[in-house]
Write an enzyme that holds these catalytic residues in place. Structure first.
Site, PDB file in Angstrom:
ATOM      1  N   CYS A  90       0.866  -1.177   0.000  1.00 46.49           N
ATOM      2  CA  CYS A  90       0.000   0.000   0.000  1.00 46.49           C
ATOM      3  C   CYS A  90       0.901   1.224   0.000  1.00 46.49           C
ATOM      4  O   CYS A  90       2.058   1.135  -0.401  1.00 46.49           O
ATOM      5  CB  CYS A  90      -0.969  -0.019   1.176  1.00 46.49           C
ATOM      6  SG  CYS A  90      -0.194   0.112   2.796  1.00 46.49           S
ATOM      7  N   GLY A  91       0.407   2.348   0.448  1.00 42.47           N
ATOM      8  CA  GLY A  91       1.211   3.563   0.426  1.00 42.47           C
ATOM      9  C   GLY A  91       2.372   3.537   1.406  1.00 42.47           C
ATOM     10  O   GLY A  91       3.516   3.787   1.045  1.00 42.47           O
TER      11      GLY A  91
END
Length: 125
Positions: A90-91
């Site tokens: 994810c980020g």
């Protein structure tokens, strides 16, 4: 809106950037990016042969699909359980940690979170 606390992952549920680079180069891992598609479009993706984008809110449903429906929707074979290694991305790692917990609860036993997420991955090149 209150977000539930994320249970800390065990060390064996974390994938380092260095190990990930090697595993991606050798096609030894399925990479599931749990960011929203617009976030992937803005900040890029890991260039892996077996990369797919399944937003976190869809993940549990996706992992319970039949292999045929999964491949039709996501364009790659559904990871097998037990045994196939999956790294969630994810980020920065928060949503991927939740994905590890969700996948574990569905019987996927070789799942990890990419330490630092996409932001750390991009800085490593």
């Amino acid at each position: 809106m209150h977000q539930p606390e994320v249970t800390p992952l065990r060390p064996d549920q974390q994938e380092s950037i260095e190990n990930m680079k090697e595993r991606v180069a050798k096609n030894q891992v399925v990479v599931i990016d749990v960011r929203d598609p617009d976030q992937v479009a803005r900040s890029g993706k890991i260039d892996a042969k077996r990369w797919m984008n399944i937003p976190l809110l869809e993940l549990e449903t996706a992992l319970q699909m039949s292999p045929e429906d999964f491949e039709t929707k996501y364009g790659l074979p559904k990871p097998s359980k037990p045994g196939e290694e999956i790294v969630f991305n994810c980020g920065k790692g928060g949503r991927a940690s939740k994905a590890v917990i969700a996948a574990n609860s569905l019987g996927f036993d070789k799942v990890k979170n990419l330490e630092g997420g996409q932001s750390t991955w991009k800085r490593s090149f």
